[in-house]
Write a protein that holds these residues in place. Structure first.
Motif, short mmCIF file in Angstrom:
data_model
loop_
_atom_site.label_atom_id
_atom_site.label_comp_id
_atom_site.label_asym_id
_atom_site.label_seq_id
_atom_site.Cartn_x
_atom_site.Cartn_y
_atom_site.Cartn_z
N GLY A 44 -10.28 -1.45 3.75
CA GLY A 44 -9.73 -0.82 4.94
C GLY A 44 -8.67 0.23 4.66
O GLY A 44 -8.28 0.98 5.56
N PHE A 45 -8.17 0.29 3.43
CA PHE A 45 -7.14 1.26 3.07
C PHE A 45 -7.71 2.43 2.26
O PHE A 45 -7.13 3.53 2.26
N VAL A 46 -8.80 2.20 1.55
CA VAL A 46 -9.37 3.22 0.66
C VAL A 46 -10.85 3.38 0.99
O VAL A 46 -11.56 2.38 1.11
N PRO A 47 -11.34 4.62 1.15
CA PRO A 47 -12.75 4.83 1.50
C PRO A 47 -13.69 4.34 0.40
O PRO A 47 -13.35 4.37 -0.78
N PRO A 48 -14.89 3.88 0.77
CA PRO A 48 -15.82 3.33 -0.22
C PRO A 48 -16.51 4.38 -1.09
O PRO A 48 -17.05 4.03 -2.15
N GLU A 49 -16.48 5.62 -0.67
CA GLU A 49 -17.16 6.67 -1.44
C GLU A 49 -16.16 7.36 -2.37
O GLU A 49 -15.09 7.80 -1.93
N PRO A 50 -16.48 7.50 -3.66
CA PRO A 50 -15.58 8.21 -4.58
C PRO A 50 -15.44 9.68 -4.17
O PRO A 50 -16.38 10.30 -3.69
N GLY A 51 -14.24 10.24 -4.36
CA GLY A 51 -14.01 11.65 -4.04
C GLY A 51 -12.53 11.98 -4.18
O GLY A 51 -11.69 11.09 -4.33
N ARG A 52 -12.21 13.25 -4.10
CA ARG A 52 -10.84 13.70 -4.31
C ARG A 52 -9.99 13.64 -3.04
O ARG A 52 -8.79 13.91 -3.08
N GLN A 53 -10.58 13.30 -1.90
CA GLN A 53 -9.85 13.37 -0.65
C GLN A 53 -9.34 12.02 -0.16
O GLN A 53 -8.94 11.88 1.00
N GLY A 54 -9.32 11.04 -1.01
CA GLY A 54 -8.81 9.74 -0.60
C GLY A 54 -7.31 9.76 -0.42
O GLY A 54 -6.62 10.73 -0.76
N PRO A 55 -6.73 8.69 0.11
CA PRO A 55 -5.27 8.63 0.32
C PRO A 55 -4.54 8.58 -1.02
O PRO A 55 -5.09 8.17 -2.04
N THR A 56 -3.29 9.01 -1.01
CA THR A 56 -2.47 8.92 -2.21
C THR A 56 -1.95 7.50 -2.36
O THR A 56 -1.98 6.70 -1.41
N ALA A 57 -1.44 7.20 -3.54
CA ALA A 57 -0.83 5.89 -3.75
C ALA A 57 0.33 5.68 -2.78
O ALA A 57 0.53 4.57 -2.26
N ALA A 58 1.08 6.75 -2.50
CA ALA A 58 2.19 6.65 -1.56
C ALA A 58 1.69 6.29 -0.16
O ALA A 58 2.31 5.49 0.56
N ASP A 59 0.54 6.87 0.24
CA ASP A 59 -0.05 6.56 1.54
C ASP A 59 -0.43 5.08 1.63
O ASP A 59 -0.13 4.40 2.62
N VAL A 60 -1.09 4.58 0.60
CA VAL A 60 -1.54 3.19 0.60
C VAL A 60 -0.35 2.24 0.58
O VAL A 60 -0.33 1.21 1.25
N ALA A 61 0.68 2.61 -0.18
CA ALA A 61 1.88 1.78 -0.26
C ALA A 61 2.54 1.64 1.10
O ALA A 61 3.06 0.57 1.45
N ARG A 62 2.52 2.71 1.89
CA ARG A 62 3.10 2.63 3.24
C ARG A 62 2.31 1.66 4.12
O ARG A 62 2.88 0.95 4.96
N GLU A 63 0.99 1.60 3.92
CA GLU A 63 0.18 0.65 4.67
C GLU A 63 0.51 -0.79 4.25
O GLU A 63 0.61 -1.69 5.09
N PHE A 64 0.69 -0.98 2.94
CA PHE A 64 1.06 -2.31 2.46
C PHE A 64 2.43 -2.72 3.00
O PHE A 64 2.67 -3.90 3.27
N ALA A 65 3.32 -1.75 3.16
CA ALA A 65 4.68 -2.05 3.65
C ALA A 65 4.65 -2.60 5.07
O ALA A 65 5.58 -3.30 5.49
N LYS A 66 3.59 -2.32 5.80
CA LYS A 66 3.47 -2.80 7.17
C LYS A 66 3.07 -4.27 7.23
O LYS A 66 3.14 -4.90 8.29
N LEU A 67 2.61 -4.81 6.09
CA LEU A 67 2.18 -6.21 6.06
C LEU A 67 3.39 -7.11 5.81
O LEU A 67 3.94 -7.12 4.72
N ASP A 68 3.80 -7.83 6.82
CA ASP A 68 4.91 -8.76 6.61
C ASP A 68 4.39 -10.06 5.98
O ASP A 68 3.19 -10.21 5.72
N ALA A 69 5.27 -11.00 5.74
CA ALA A 69 4.90 -12.25 5.08
C ALA A 69 3.81 -12.99 5.86
O ALA A 69 2.89 -13.57 5.28
N ARG A 70 3.92 -12.95 7.19
CA ARG A 70 2.93 -13.66 8.03
C ARG A 70 1.56 -13.00 7.89
O ARG A 70 0.55 -13.70 7.77
#
Length: 381
Positions: A44-70
């Motif tokens: 859900g964070f990274v597209p299934p098809e390989p390519g140069r237009q995927g999100p950056t590590a910083a983008d994905v990290a921001r999504e992970f930051a939204k996940l609290d302990a619960r």
């Protein structure tokens, strides 16, 4: 200031994180870091098809930051997974990794086909790509597939790895590096040696980080010869997983802060600057286990290996566990279920199981001479 005597990949971020891949070329420690990233739950964070237009590590990290302990608990994240996410978020704050783009995340788990596979592609600012394959998770299915490697090549994950690499190579232009930790390292090597000439000529390096090898017939493939000099294997000094089966490449032995099987943990591998701290030889225990398992497997025809492994995992499945971490809960009931499963085996299967285990114990006794009598050789310089 980082203590270089015990520095690990987490310390590396503080030491090397301010250098881009253009300023500080890719090195073996970067390889291990990308291999660890392959364990991340990227659905859900990274597209299934390989390519140069995927999100950056910083983008994905921001999504992970939204996940609290619960939210992490709801998703079933283990303590180990939480550490991977924390490590990734630290990396994504550095200049070196923040702009790396992620794409092509594929995750397949099939109990009936005994398949556990995941892969993801990383595009670096220097125009190169690192294709990472996930190692074995804690599921019974994942470990069963690993055991199947002792009598079957390819296993489903190896076929998927070869197909994934070829697809990624079609979509990603530029030089390629392929790697993984544990089974992921085996998948990386298999995918590379089975790749087309067009893909193979673009490969800068293939990294097997404490992953098992292959049978001799597989090592005889032309792809192994074509990639000689570009195959790299790293194992800790007390390696067990990485010493299984045969390796065509010479392995580099890395110092670890842990002991025994715990050295498989990539966070325990020590480094100095952009390089691992290496030792001359693996420990006596590692050699003992390596020799014992190879001699034991060599005494069993492939069909007998298959029957033994099937029987062993049938017994485990009788406990209704899906993950090995569950064995520590309701231990009495699970032990009783395993005992019942053994007693319910047909006579032929039970005889085969006991005979095979007997061969293992005989091999262990024969090879005990490999262990020094007054303290183990630790492999340190």
């Amino acid at each position: 200031m980082v203590n270089t005597k015990t520095a690990n990949i987490e310390d590396y971020l503080a030491w090397r994180g301010d250098l881009s891949f253009r300023e500080g070329p890719f090195n073996p420690v970067d390889n291990l870091i990308f291999s660890v990233f392959a364990y991340l739950p990227l659905d859900g964070f990274v597209p299934p098809e390989p390519g140069r237009q995927g999100p950056t590590a910083a983008d994905v990290a921001r999504e992970f930051a939204k996940l609290d302990a619960r939210a992490m608990k709801v998703r079933g994240f283990s303590e180990r997974m939480a550490r991977h996410i924390s490590f990734f978020r630290q990396a994504a704050e550095t200049r070196r990794f923040a702009g790396v783009r992620l794409s092509g995340f594929q995750n397949r788990f099939d109990k009936d086909e005994e398949t556990q596979f995941a892969a993801v592609s990383f595009s670096l600012e220097d125009g190169s790509h690192y294709i990472a394959f996930r190692g074995t998770d804690s599921t019974v299915v994942g470990w069963k597939e690993d055991f199947n490697m002792s009598f079957m090549t390819p296993v489903p994950a190896q076929r998927l790895a070869a197909a994934y690499l070829e697809r990624a190579a079609q979509k990603l232009h530029g030089k390629l590096r392929i790697g993984g930790h544990s089974k992921g390292g085996n998948l990386a090597v298999y995918g590379a040696v089975c790749s087309s000439w067009w893909t193979r000529r673009r490969i800068l390096g293939v990294y097997n980080n404490d992953g098992p090898g292959f049978d001799k017939a597989t090592i005889a493939k032309d792809g192994f010869r074509a990639l000689q000099g570009r195959l790299y294997a790293y194992v800790p000094q007390s390696s067990i997983i990485g010493m299984l089966l045969e390796h065509s490449e010479t392995y580099t032995i890395v110092q670890s802060t842990q002991k025994g099987i715990a050295q498989h943990d990539p966070y325990s591998w020590t480094l100095r600057g952009p390089a691992f701290v290496c030792v001359d030889t693996v420990t006596d225990t590692s050699r003992f286990i390596d020799t014992t398992i190879k001699e034991w497997l060599g005494s069993l025809p492939p069909e007998e290996r298959r029957k033994f492994i099937d029987a062993l995992f049938d017994i485990l499945e009788a406990t209704d566990i899906t993950s090995f971490s569950e064995l520590s809960t309701n231990w009495f009931q699970r032990a009783r279920a395993m005992a019942d499963a053994i007693s319910n085996l047909d006579e032929e299967s039970r005889t085969m199981l006991m005979k095979t285990l007997g061969l293992l114990f005989d091999t262990i006794k024969t090879n005990l001479k490999l262990l020094v009598p007054f303290g183990e050789n630790t492999g340190n310089r």
